[in-house]
Design an enzyme around this catalytic site. Structure first.
Site, PDB file in Angstrom:
ATOM      1  N   ARG A  39       0.811  -1.211   0.000  1.00  0.00           N
ATOM      2  CA  ARG A  39       0.000   0.000   0.000  1.00  0.00           C
ATOM      3  C   ARG A  39       0.845   1.262   0.000  1.00  0.00           C
ATOM      4  O   ARG A  39       1.930   1.259  -0.574  1.00  0.00           O
ATOM      5  CB  ARG A  39      -1.031  -0.020   1.127  1.00  0.00           C
ATOM      6  CG  ARG A  39      -0.538  -0.553   2.453  1.00  0.00           C
ATOM      7  CD  ARG A  39      -1.647  -0.658   3.445  1.00  0.00           C
ATOM      8  NE  ARG A  39      -1.817   0.565   4.225  1.00  0.00           N
ATOM      9  CZ  ARG A  39      -2.884   0.834   4.957  1.00  0.00           C
ATOM     10  NH1 ARG A  39      -3.905   0.001   4.987  1.00  0.00           N
ATOM     11  NH2 ARG A  39      -2.943   1.933   5.666  1.00  0.00           N
ATOM     12  N   ALA A  42       4.875   1.700   0.790  1.00  0.00           N
ATOM     13  CA  ALA A  42       5.663   0.844  -0.092  1.00  0.00           C
ATOM     14  C   ALA A  42       5.699   1.413  -1.506  1.00  0.00           C
ATOM     15  O   ALA A  42       6.751   1.411  -2.165  1.00  0.00           O
ATOM     16  CB  ALA A  42       5.094  -0.571  -0.101  1.00  0.00           C
ATOM     17  N   HIS A  43       4.571   1.903  -1.990  1.00  0.00           N
ATOM     18  CA  HIS A  43       4.538   2.543  -3.310  1.00  0.00           C
ATOM     19  C   HIS A  43       5.445   3.773  -3.332  1.00  0.00           C
ATOM     20  O   HIS A  43       6.186   3.994  -4.288  1.00  0.00           O
ATOM     21  CB  HIS A  43       3.108   2.964  -3.666  1.00  0.00           C
ATOM     22  CG  HIS A  43       2.260   1.853  -4.211  1.00  0.00           C
ATOM     23  ND1 HIS A  43       1.803   0.822  -3.443  1.00  0.00           N
ATOM     24  CD2 HIS A  43       1.786   1.635  -5.475  1.00  0.00           C
ATOM     25  CE1 HIS A  43       1.070   0.010  -4.189  1.00  0.00           C
ATOM     26  NE2 HIS A  43       1.050   0.470  -5.427  1.00  0.00           N
ATOM     27  N   ARG A  44       5.376   4.556  -2.263  1.00  0.00           N
ATOM     28  CA  ARG A  44       6.185   5.776  -2.203  1.00  0.00           C
ATOM     29  C   ARG A  44       7.673   5.437  -2.197  1.00  0.00           C
ATOM     30  O   ARG A  44       8.473   6.117  -2.858  1.00  0.00           O
ATOM     31  CB  ARG A  44       5.820   6.587  -0.957  1.00  0.00           C
ATOM     32  CG  ARG A  44       6.516   7.943  -0.879  1.00  0.00           C
ATOM     33  CD  ARG A  44       6.040   8.766   0.300  1.00  0.00           C
ATOM     34  NE  ARG A  44       4.641   9.108   0.175  1.00  0.00           N
ATOM     35  CZ  ARG A  44       3.676   8.636   0.968  1.00  0.00           C
ATOM     36  NH1 ARG A  44       3.981   7.781   1.934  1.00  0.00           N
ATOM     37  NH2 ARG A  44       2.426   8.998   0.786  1.00  0.00           N
TER      38      ARG A  44
END
Length: 207
Positions: A39, A42-44
Site C-alpha cells: 500500500r 511501499a509505493h512511495r
C-alpha cells in the site's frame, strides 16, 4: 495461467499477458498462487525514494490492504485482510507497474488515468475485492510465505501470501483502457438529470 472451473474463471500466478488481455471490465474471477500486500508507503518508497521492491511481483499480484497478522511458533498467520482505498495509490501506480511488472492490482473502489495508462501499456488489470470481506479474504490465504519492510509497521509491511481461490475479484480497469467505475459514474450522471427533472415536476406544487 487461466482455468475455468464450474464455469468460473480462475487465474493462477504467474499470469501472462494473454491471460490479462482476455479480461474485460465487469468480469469476475478468482485468483490462486501468490499475492503480496502493498500500500501507500511501499509505493512511495519504490516510486519517490527509488528503492527496489524486495519482493518479485512480476506477472503476479499486489493487494492494496493493511492486514491483521498474528505471529505463531511457525511464522505468521493471516487473521484479517480486507481492501484499502486504491485511489490513495493512484499517483504512484503507473511508475509502480512499469518498474515491477505486476499484472493484477487488487483494492477497494476505482482508480483513474495513471492506472488506466499503466494497465493499457503494460498489460495489467485493476480489480475490486468487495469491502467487508476481510475474514473471507484471510480464509483464502493458505500461508504467509514471506514478509519485508517490517519497519513500516504491520499494515504497511509487504506480506507475501500463498492464496487459493481468493475473491471474487471484479475487473474495474482492463488492459484495453476501459474503466468500469468511471463508466458507471457517467451513466449515473446521465440518469440523475432525468430523475431530478421528474422529481422537480412532481413536487413543483410545494411552495
Amino acid at each position: 495461467m487461466t482455468e475455468i472451473i464450474d464455469g468460473i474463471r480462475h487465474l493462477i500466478t504467474p499470469v501472462t499477458a494473454e491471460d490479462i488481455s482476455a479480461l474485460h471490465i465487469g468480469d469476475m474471477f478468482y485468483l490462486s498462487g501468490s499475492m503480496t500486500t502493498c500500500r501507500d508507503v511501499a509505493h512511495r518508497r519504490v516510486v519517490e525514494e527509488k528503492m527496489q521492491l524486495p519482493v518479485d511481483v512480476a506477472d503476479g499480484a499486489i493487494f492494496h490492504a493493511g492486514p491483521i497478522v498474528r505471529e505463531t511458533e511457525n511464522g505468521f498467520e493471516m487473521v484479517s485482510v480486507g481492501p484499502t482505498t486504491s485511489m490513495r495509490m493512484e499517483k504512484f501506480e503507473y511508475e509502480f507497474v512499469k518498474q515491477t511488472g505486476v499484472r493484477v492490482i487488487i483494492g477497494k473502489g476505482g482508480m483513474s488515468e495513471n492506472t488506466v495508462r499503466a494497465c493499457r501499456e503494460y498489460g495489467a488489470v485493476h480489480c475490486i475485492f468487495p469491502a467487508g470481506n476481510a475474514v473471507i479474504g484471510a480464509a483464502s490465504v493458505v500461508s504467509i510465505t514471506g514478509s519485508e519492510w517490517h519497519d513500516l509497521g504491520m499494515p504497511e509491511t509487504l506480506w507475501s501470501c500463498k492464496i487459493q481461490s481468493f475473491g471474487p475479484l471484479i475487473v474495474s480497469i482492463d488492459s484495453h483502457g476501459n474503466n468500469l467505475v468511471d463508466n458507471r459514474k457517467k451513466l449515473y450522471e446521465q440518469r440523475k438529470i432525468k430523475v431530478c427533472e421528474e422529481i422537480c415536476r412532481q413536487v413543483g406544487f410545494i411552495k
